[in-house]
Design a protein around this motif. Structure first.
Motif, PDB file in Angstrom:
ATOM      1  N   LYS A   1      -3.676  -4.092   7.686  1.00 61.17           N
ATOM      2  CA  LYS A   1      -4.806  -4.344   6.782  1.00 61.17           C
ATOM      3  C   LYS A   1      -5.926  -5.026   7.556  1.00 61.17           C
ATOM      4  CE  LYS A   1      -2.443  -4.894   2.353  1.00 61.17           C
ATOM      5  NZ  LYS A   1      -1.130  -5.489   2.646  1.00 61.17           N
TER       6      LYS A   1
ATOM      7  N   ASP B   1      -5.705   0.176   6.685  1.00 62.11           N
ATOM      8  CA  ASP B   1      -6.394   0.013   5.395  1.00 62.11           C
ATOM      9  C   ASP B   1      -7.578  -0.915   5.666  1.00 62.11           C
ATOM     10  OD1 ASP B   1      -7.202  -0.315   2.812  1.00 62.11           O
ATOM     11  OD2 ASP B   1      -5.409  -1.413   2.143  1.00 62.11           O
TER      12      ASP B   1
ATOM     13  N   ILE C   1     -10.748  -2.815   4.562  1.00 59.39           N
ATOM     14  CA  ILE C   1     -11.400  -3.335   3.353  1.00 59.39           C
ATOM     15  C   ILE C   1     -12.739  -3.924   3.767  1.00 59.39           C
ATOM     16  CG2 ILE C   1     -11.199  -5.075   1.521  1.00 59.39           C
ATOM     17  CD1 ILE C   1      -8.095  -4.772   1.855  1.00 59.39           C
TER      18      ILE C   1
ATOM     19  N   GLU D   1      -3.942 -12.256   3.367  1.00 60.44           N
ATOM     20  CA  GLU D   1      -3.297 -10.972   3.114  1.00 60.44           C
ATOM     21  C   GLU D   1      -3.435  -9.992   4.286  1.00 60.44           C
ATOM     22  OE1 GLU D   1      -1.499 -10.350   0.379  1.00 60.44           O
ATOM     23  OE2 GLU D   1      -1.097  -8.353   1.209  1.00 60.44           O
ATOM     24  N   CYS D   2      -4.521 -10.133   5.051  1.00 57.52           N
ATOM     25  CA  CYS D   2      -4.831  -9.107   6.066  1.00 57.52           C
ATOM     26  C   CYS D   2      -4.279  -9.468   7.447  1.00 57.52           C
ATOM     27  CB  CYS D   2      -6.344  -8.904   6.158  1.00 57.52           C
ATOM     28  SG  CYS D   2      -7.009  -8.151   4.667  1.00 57.52           S
TER      29      CYS D   2
ATOM     30  N   ILE E   1      -9.055  -3.540  -5.253  1.00 62.82           N
ATOM     31  CA  ILE E   1      -8.601  -4.491  -4.221  1.00 62.82           C
ATOM     32  C   ILE E   1      -8.186  -5.817  -4.869  1.00 62.82           C
ATOM     33  CG2 ILE E   1      -9.397  -5.867  -2.229  1.00 62.82           C
ATOM     34  CD1 ILE E   1     -11.073  -3.252  -1.528  1.00 62.82           C
TER      35      ILE E   1
ATOM     36  N   VAL F   1      -4.364  -5.264  -4.108  1.00 60.77           N
ATOM     37  CA  VAL F   1      -4.104  -5.920  -2.814  1.00 60.77           C
ATOM     38  C   VAL F   1      -3.894  -7.411  -3.023  1.00 60.77           C
ATOM     39  CG1 VAL F   1      -5.024  -6.366  -0.500  1.00 60.77           C
ATOM     40  CG2 VAL F   1      -5.521  -4.177  -1.620  1.00 60.77           C
TER      41      VAL F   1
END
Ligand code: CAO
Length: 425
Positions: free
Chosen positions: A9, A32, A34, A89-90, A395, A399
């Motif tokens: 991510k 992914d 974002i 999260e990434c 998102i 996410v």
């Protein structure tokens, strides 16, 4: 078939060209991506060089394929909260803000590393540490400061920038390699690290042969440059050498049939030593195969102007494609000067996916350059760039796992743009 970077991510805080080039590559490999954009405006390039009213520019669409877009005002309390959720999260945060801008948002490396020790922070800046480190930089500044402009153009003309975006896209490429290298390193250490690419450094890396020549100058003239054969003395720095290859195999751009009215009726011709004999036969100078003034690469160096003038007398009798066909029969390295119009129609480039047609809900069909790097087990598919904030809702919910009530609260706080559903899809 799974993608090479599936599951990775990317928090894409990039804008304009250098950063987006990098994250687009990662997206093509399956990450992914974002893209975080400011509500209302988004990446400034959406509205730059617009060819159609109220439609994302080709500048934007061609640099932001395969990404998702979330709008977020990172300077509001709710916006900051969402941003930190994204950081946790990434795997990678990529940014190319002006120096200091990320820290002013509160995103220092120390805080990021503390919040998510596995995160990789990848940045593009114009310059590395030193006297210009605080400067904002665009493409041509990097070409000038990285050594490209001083070595491009003709000896008796002013420095030139090149059309290839070596400062922006070139740095994006370097950064992408830094990121995948750091991801690989993380598999061993379990930790993220900082990846920094300065545009000046990336341009210089691409210009390293000119720094080679700078040092060769200390030991005598650059005999592979036409200037040598012309008897013009060298100064104290690598000169501009027009279209000379300047390397071990002398080359030039030569006129072909039709050059008087077609600005691209030219061919790059390389007098590779290995094929000197067929070159002499083709241009009608068989005696040059054995004449001691022409028979060896070293002997030819003072005569490059004469040699290329003679070869050009031959190329001018053929159009560039015909000349290419004839020369290729003898493995003589050469290449047509292709216009963008010719490239856009090139069958082979379309077949390999290097030139692709993309459908866009507000633009319609447009052409773009697909992934030039081909992985056999993880081919790239080009999908259109996102509309501004198109994936904000998705998102936040899927996410970041915000509940419906929390999404409403975030939307009402003004931290994100209007959460839209795209009617066209
Ligand atoms: N919410 C709130 N604020 C946001 C935001 C968001 N989602 N996204 C960006 N911003 C803010 C930044 O925080 C910054 O604010 P402050 O300066 O007040 O801290 C502001 O927008 C502008 O950022 P910027 O200075 O990077 O943008 P700019 O248009 O003035 O400069 C550029 C553009 C490219 C010259 C500069 O970003 C730069 O030098 N980048 C590094 C080199 C680089 O990548 N150059 C390549 C350019 S072409 O690819």
């Amino acid at each position: 078939m799974s993608k090479a970077l599936e599951g990775v991510k990317i928090l894409d805080f990039t804008h304009v060209q250098s950063g987006p080039t990098c994250t687009q590559l990662l997206a093509w490999f399956g990450a992914d991506v974002i893209k975080v954009e400011r509500p209302g405006a988004g990446d400034a390039t959406r509205a730059q060089l617009q060819d159609l009213p109220d439609v994302d520019s080709l500048y934007f669409t061609m640099l932001n394929h395969n990404k998702r877009s979330i709008t977020l005002d990172s300077k509001t309390p709710k916006g900051k909260e969402v941003l930190w959720r994204l950081v946790k999260e990434c795997d990678v945060l990529v940014e190319n803000f002006a120096p200091g801008a990320l820290a002013r948002m509160g995103l220092t490396w120390e805080k990021i590393h503390e919040a998510n020790p596995r995160m990789i922070l990848a940045s593009v800046k114009g310059f590395g540490p030193g006297r210009y480190e605080e400067c904002k930089v665009y493409e041509n500044v990097a070409q000038c400061a990285g050594g490209s402009a001083s070595t491009t153009g003709f000896r008796d003309g002013i420095p030139m920038v090149t059309g290839a975006q070596i400062g922006d896209s070139g740095t994006g490429l370097h950064l992408a390699l830094g990121i995948v290298t750091a991801l690989f390193h993380r598999t061993v250490t379990g930790l993220g690290q900082k990846v920094d690419c300065a545009m000046q450094d990336s341009v210089l890396n691409l210009c390293r042969v000119k720094l080679r020549d700078q040092q060769r100058l200390d030991h005598g003239p650059l005999t592979e440059y036409s200037q040598f054969g012309e008897g013009i003395p060298f100064g104290d720095s690598t000169p501009r050498a027009g279209n000379d290859s300047g390397g071990g195999q002398p080359g030039r751009i030569l006129k072909c049939k039709g050059w008087e009215h077609d600005p691209n009726a030219y061919l790059y011709f390389i007098t590779q030593a290995a094929v000197w004999a067929p070159i002499c036969d083709i241009i009608g100078e068989p005696g040059w195969k054995t004449d001691p003034d022409y028979a060896t690469p070293k002997a030819r160096l003072p005569h490059l102007n004469e040699i290329f003038t003679r070869i050009e007398a031959w190329t001018m009798k053929h159009d560039k494609f015909e000349a290419m066909d004839i020369l290729n029969e003898y493995d003589i390295p050469c290449g047509p000067i292709l216009s963008m119009k010719e490239i856009a129609a090139d069958e082979s480039l379309r077949k390999t996916g290097t030139i692709v047609e993309v459908e866009h809900p507000t633009r319609g069909t447009y052409l773009t350059v697909g992934n030039p790097i081909k992985l056999s087990a993880s081919p790239s598919e080009v999908t259109r760039s996102p509309l501004l904030g198109e994936h904000t809702d998705e998102i936040l919910r899927s996410v970041l796992k915000y509940t419906d009530a929390e999404v409403d609260e975030i939307a009402h706080s003004g931290a994100v743009g209007r959460i839209e559903k795209i009617a066209a899809e």
